[in-house]
Design an enzyme around this catalytic site. Structure first.
Site, PDB file in Angstrom:
ATOM      1  N   HIS A 361       0.574  -1.133  -0.164  1.00  0.00           N
ATOM      2  CA  HIS A 361       0.510   0.008  -0.173  1.00  0.00           C
ATOM      3  C   HIS A 361       1.188   1.325   0.160  1.00  0.00           C
ATOM      4  O   HIS A 361       0.447   2.688  -0.875  1.00  0.00           O
ATOM      5  CB  HIS A 361      -0.888   0.078   1.371  1.00  0.00           C
ATOM      6  CG  HIS A 361      -1.797   0.867   1.244  1.00  0.00           C
ATOM      7  ND1 HIS A 361      -2.885   1.219   0.933  1.00  0.00           N
ATOM      8  CD2 HIS A 361      -1.583   2.367   1.400  1.00  0.00           C
ATOM      9  CE1 HIS A 361      -3.789   2.195   1.174  1.00  0.00           C
ATOM     10  NE2 HIS A 361      -3.193   2.701   1.666  1.00  0.00           N
ATOM     11  N   GLU A 362       1.945   1.884   0.599  1.00  0.00           N
ATOM     12  CA  GLU A 362       2.829   2.342   0.918  1.00  0.00           C
ATOM     13  C   GLU A 362       3.510   2.774  -0.499  1.00  0.00           C
ATOM     14  O   GLU A 362       3.639   4.015  -0.549  1.00  0.00           O
ATOM     15  CB  GLU A 362       4.193   2.226   1.949  1.00  0.00           C
ATOM     16  CG  GLU A 362       3.178   2.509   3.849  1.00  0.00           C
ATOM     17  CD  GLU A 362       1.873   3.414   3.460  1.00  0.00           C
ATOM     18  OE1 GLU A 362       2.147   5.040   3.200  1.00  0.00           O
ATOM     19  OE2 GLU A 362       0.392   3.527   4.326  1.00  0.00           O
ATOM     20  N   HIS A 365       1.822   4.896  -2.519  1.00  0.00           N
ATOM     21  CA  HIS A 365       1.974   6.286  -2.517  1.00  0.00           C
ATOM     22  C   HIS A 365       3.500   7.089  -2.510  1.00  0.00           C
ATOM     23  O   HIS A 365       3.491   7.237  -3.892  1.00  0.00           O
ATOM     24  CB  HIS A 365       2.097   6.289  -1.087  1.00  0.00           C
ATOM     25  CG  HIS A 365       0.429   6.575  -0.634  1.00  0.00           C
ATOM     26  ND1 HIS A 365      -0.487   7.356  -1.002  1.00  0.00           N
ATOM     27  CD2 HIS A 365      -0.137   5.367   0.903  1.00  0.00           C
ATOM     28  CE1 HIS A 365      -1.803   6.509  -0.361  1.00  0.00           C
ATOM     29  NE2 HIS A 365      -1.430   6.132   0.371  1.00  0.00           N
ATOM     30  N   GLU A 391      -4.950   8.465  -2.698  1.00  0.00           N
ATOM     31  CA  GLU A 391      -5.442   6.960  -2.202  1.00  0.00           C
ATOM     32  C   GLU A 391      -5.114   5.854  -3.406  1.00  0.00           C
ATOM     33  O   GLU A 391      -5.478   4.656  -3.482  1.00  0.00           O
ATOM     34  CB  GLU A 391      -6.089   6.864  -1.326  1.00  0.00           C
ATOM     35  CG  GLU A 391      -6.254   7.607  -0.139  1.00  0.00           C
ATOM     36  CD  GLU A 391      -5.017   6.973   0.915  1.00  0.00           C
ATOM     37  OE1 GLU A 391      -4.654   5.510   0.648  1.00  0.00           O
ATOM     38  OE2 GLU A 391      -4.265   7.365   1.716  1.00  0.00           O
TER      39      GLU A 391
END
Length: 617
Positions: A361-362, A365, A391
């Site tokens: 997930h990160e 980003h 997101e």
């Protein structure tokens, strides 16, 4: 997770993405759980939000120069003397010099926020709050420099704006003008007070969460934060709905009215889907049928998990010469610059999945931050358009890639190499395990079906806090009641052990997220808006890359990464809203139906739902 970043409210606070800690918190004032948040913690409003006032038309296509007329201010067009193209360019270059200096200071703020959540000794929190307040004051002075009073009204006037050479230059003026107008309405004292309070809020939240102490440990600072957010909204956006004013920091162009419509329709679809899943025979036996190798325990050594996360993140394309990975209480993405992107995750032997999924997930980003337009890197136009857009980039990698069947064709041998006890597992075993539906207390551990309901809960709670219909002291009771009505999960205090209840108290209830502690009221909707955008972008990506699934199965993520960089990352904030960006990339504005269809198809197949449900697709 989330984004937090000092100069990007673009990370996960969780994600999110706050200090986008989103979340994992990347915030666009961090992004980077989960960008948005670091900057948020510094109490510096994001430069990339849109201007309030008449609708503006922009050239959203990166690098294509259309003459675009913009309004000069929310109060009306500013008359300006005749200016030649050369004079306009000269004034723009002077503005850009100011903006680059502001960006450098915000980068320092980002590093302070990252350090606060990863390295700072607990006893140093008061000093750090003072540091951040002092820096916020310096930034406020820089953003309200008298020279900008001369430059911006002239550059933002339509007849001068159209003389600028590119969409990016015009976007820089538009975004800087918006930020200037907001900052002029805030005093230096208010800015410093906001930064100091958010620093105090984070420290209080960490302790209160550890001790499960809402009323004595966190309530006093929460009351101050809610009051200050109302005060700032009134000062900077007079006449606005208080929630809209806070939401605009993260989702330019979005309103509480539209969110209520979107989330209301989503709730109507998801609650019956969840009930249908929970009534299925596969759901009833999923715990019994789970392979023993997935059971948490010492075999999931956290140091080996870290090695695995490093390998997978490198395969996805995260550039470790321009970034790093660390651990934190709440995963987030932060840093000081696209060449200094810092992601965090957390590891647990008992909950091994959250370490690798949080990393992916990160990384989403982080890829967004590292992929920003290099020619505009220190300027507002290169920043992520909104927290929802940020997101969407983390969720494309976490949900559409990591939780796909194709990914586990690549990843199963990688897991087997790092964790020999998984050698008997198949890609299908992993795929079904990571996509289990299980209503529970914790948002960041929630599955795709129940996650949006966690967001709707928070959206309704923070709305009520800001409009005064919910007193901060009543938050735990209201939270627990909403968990029961939306997710049929009962929160009970540790030790009570009531049948059907989930132990955890407030630590696993209203204290589980960092967002409100750092003043990020209005951030939570970005997570589900991002999920909707990710589903819509994914359809376009599959059309553009017919071999996408096969490429992922081979561990080749380059084509997807390059497509996202070209279609989303380098466009930055040249578009004025998520709708405009999606219209440019996919041909239509945000359409929640893509997300609903994705969930129904995927989980209808996973849980063998009746044919009637499948036919509705």
């Amino acid at each position: 997770m989330e984004l937090l970043s000092s100069h990007k409210r673009s990370r996960c606070l969780s994600c999110v993405s706050v200090s986008l800690v989103v979340v994992g918190l990347f915030c666009r004032e961090s992004t980077m759980a989960c960008a948005f948040l670091h900057r948020l913690v510094a109490s510096v409003p994001t430069i990339s939000t849109t201007i309030a006032g008449p609708a503006a038309t922009t050239a959203c296509n990166f690098g294509r120069g259309k003459n675009v007329r913009m309004f000069a201010s929310a109060a009306g067009t500013v008359a300006s003397p005749a200016v030649t193209a050369q004079e306009a360019l000269s004034k723009y270059e002077e503005l850009a010099k100011n903006l680059r200096e502001i960006d450098a200071l915000e980068g320092i703020s980002g590093l302070l926020g990252w350090d606060e959540q990863t390295m700072l000794p607990s006893g140093s929190a008061p000093a750090r709050a003072f540091h951040k307040a002092a820096l916020a004051g310096v930034l406020h002075e820089k953003k309200t420099n008298p020279s900008l009073d001369v430059l911006l009204p002239v550059l933002a006037s339509p007849n001068v704006l159209e003389l600028l050479p590119s969409p990016e230059a015009r976007a820089n003026v538009r975004l800087a003008h918006k930020e200037w107008e907001l900052q002029k309405k805030k005093s230096k004292e208010m800015t410093a007070r906001e930064a100091a309070l958010e620093g105090r809020g984070y420290a209080a939240w960490v302790t209160a969460r550890e001790k499960d102490d809402f009323h004595h440990g966190f309530l006093p600072v929460l009351q101050d934060i809610v009051a200050l957010k109302k005060e700032v909204a009134t000062a900077t956006r007079p006449g606005w709905d208080t929630y809209d004013a806070n939401l605009d920091l993260f989702e330019p162009g979005m309103t509480v009215r539209r969110l209520t419509e979107i989330f209301g329709a989503l709730k109507t679809e998801l609650v019956p889907l969840l009930q249908q899943i929970m009534a299925s025979s596969r759901y009833q036996t999923q715990d019994k049928d789970r392979p023993p190798a997935f059971q948490g325990g010492p075999q999931w050594d956290v140091n080996i998990q870290a090695q695995l996360s490093r390998e997978v993140s490198e395969a996805l394309g995260f550039d470790y010469t321009l970034g790093r990975i660390d651990t934190s209480v709440h995963p987030f993405t932060g840093g000081s610059h696209p060449t200094d992107v810092r992601i965090t995750t957390r590891y647990s032997q008992e909950k091994w999945l959250e370490g690798i999924s949080g990393t992916v997930h990160e990384v989403g980003h982080g890829l967004y931050e590292q992929g920003r337009n290099p020619e505009q890197r220190d300027l507002p136009a290169s920043r992520a358009l909104s927290m929802g857009v940020h997101e969407s980039q983390s969720l494309i990698w976490e949900r559409m890639v990591f939780q796909s069947r194709a990914f586990w064709e690549y990843a199963t041998p990688v897991f087997s190499r790092h964790f020999p006890h998984t050698q008997g597992l198949s890609p299908e075993d992993f795929y079904r395990y990571v996509n289990r539906v299980q209503p529970d207390l914790i948002r960041v551990e929630a599955d795709e079906v129940t996650y949006p309901l966690h967001i709707i809960l928070r959206f309704e709670m923070e709305q009520a806090l800001l409009d005064g219909s919910l007193a901060p002291a009543d938050l735990p009771h209201a939270w627990n009641a909403k968990m029961k009505s939306l997710l049929n999960v009962e929160v009970v205090k540790s030790g009570e052990g009531r049948e059907g209840g989930r132990e955890g108290g407030n630590a696993k209830g209203c204290l589980q997220d960092v967002h409100w502690a750092v003043g990020a009221l209005g951030y939570f909707p970005s997570y589900t808006l991002g999920a909707m955008m990710a589903a819509q972008l994914w359809v376009s990506a599959e059309r553009a890359i017919p071999s996408l699934s096969a490429e992922i199965g081979r561990g080749n993520f380059q084509k997807l990464r390059e497509w996202l960089r070209r279609e989303v990352h380098v466009r930055g904030s040249v578009c004025t809203s998520m709708d405009e960006l999606l219209r440019t990339v996919t041909g239509e504005p945000l359409n929640p139906e893509y997300f609903v269809m994705y969930l129904k198809r995927k989980y209808g197949e996973l849980y063998s739902l009746e044919e009637g449900g499948k036919e509705e697709l």
